[in-house]
Design an enzyme around this catalytic site. Structure first.
Site, PDB file in Angstrom:
ATOM      1  N   GLN A  35       4.263   2.429 -26.328  1.00 17.73           N
ATOM      2  CA  GLN A  35       3.802   3.804 -26.526  1.00 17.73           C
ATOM      3  C   GLN A  35       2.283   3.845 -26.498  1.00 17.73           C
ATOM      4  OE1 GLN A  35       5.395   5.943 -29.873  1.00 17.73           O
ATOM      5  NE2 GLN A  35       4.357   7.814 -29.276  1.00 17.73           N
ATOM      6  N   PHE A  36       1.728   4.168 -25.319  1.00 23.27           N
ATOM      7  CA  PHE A  36       0.273   4.195 -25.168  1.00 23.27           C
ATOM      8  C   PHE A  36      -0.369   5.271 -26.021  1.00 23.27           C
ATOM      9  CE2 PHE A  36       1.247   7.562 -22.200  1.00 23.27           C
ATOM     10  CZ  PHE A  36       0.122   8.370 -22.205  1.00 23.27           C
ATOM     11  N   THR A  37       0.381   6.306 -26.406  1.00 24.40           N
ATOM     12  CA  THR A  37      -0.208   7.400 -27.176  1.00 24.40           C
ATOM     13  C   THR A  37      -0.635   6.984 -28.577  1.00 24.40           C
ATOM     14  OG1 THR A  37       1.942   8.194 -27.948  1.00 24.40           O
ATOM     15  CG2 THR A  37       1.109   9.137 -25.889  1.00 24.40           C
TER      16      THR A  37
END
Length: 141
Positions: free
Chosen positions: A74-76
Site C-alpha cells: 500500500q503505497f498510500t
C-alpha cells in the site's frame, strides 16, 4: 518501511472478482508501504518484527501460535496530506523499487516459518477483514 498491522479474525483480498489471498482465524493483516531509502535489510527486519510482535490474544505472537499473515502492498502509507486538499506521494518509492521489497518481506516471513497470503502488487484490491479488538498498530523500521 512502514506497516499498518491489524489483529484479525480472518481477512481476504479480491482483485477483479477473484480472491487472490485469504487467511482464516486469528492472524495479522499487514499493509506495507515502502519509501526511497528502504533496503532488503529493512524488509528482513520488518518480517522479524511481524513474526514476533506479541499482539495476538494472551500476548502471543504469530510465531507462538503459527498464526497466518495477509500482507498487502500500500503505497498510500507514505502519502502526505499536511498541505492543501490533495495528498502527495513523493515519499512513496516507485513500483520498481517497492515491489521487490514487499516481496522480500513475504519471502523473509516464509523463511521464518510463517504462513503468508498476499495481495497483488499495483492492483486495485478489495480488502475485507474482521478487526479483532479492534487492535491496530503502526510499525516502522
Amino acid at each position: 518501511m512502514r506497516a499498518v498491522v491489524q489483529r484479525v479474525d480472518g481477512a481476504s483480498v479480491v482483485v477483479d472478482g477473484e480472491t487472490v489471498g485469504a487467511i482464516d482465524g486469528e492472524g495479522l493483516c499487514v499493509l506495507v508501504g515502502v519509501t526511497h531509502d528502504d533496503t532488503k535489510e529493512k524488509a528482513a527486519q520488518l518480517a522479524r518484527k511481524l513474526w514476533s510482535v506479541r499482539i495476538l490474544h494472551d500476548e502471543k505472537s504469530c510465531s507462538d501460535l503459527d498464526a497466518p499473515l495477509l500482507v498487502i502492498s500500500q503505497f498510500t502509507l507514505y502519502g502526505d496530506a499536511r498541505k492543501g486538499r490533495r495528498p502527495t506521494w513523493n515519499a512513496a518509492a516507485p513500483g520498481d523499487v517497492a515491489e521487490p521489497l514487499v516481496d522480500e518481506v513475504v519471502a523473509q516471513l516464509r523463511a521464518l516459518g510463517a504462513t503468508v497470503a498476499t495481495g497483488r502488487f499495483g492492483a486495485q484490491m478489495r480488502v475485507s477483514l474482521t478487526n479483532d479488538g479492534p487492535f491496530t498498530v503502526l510499525v516502522e523500521v
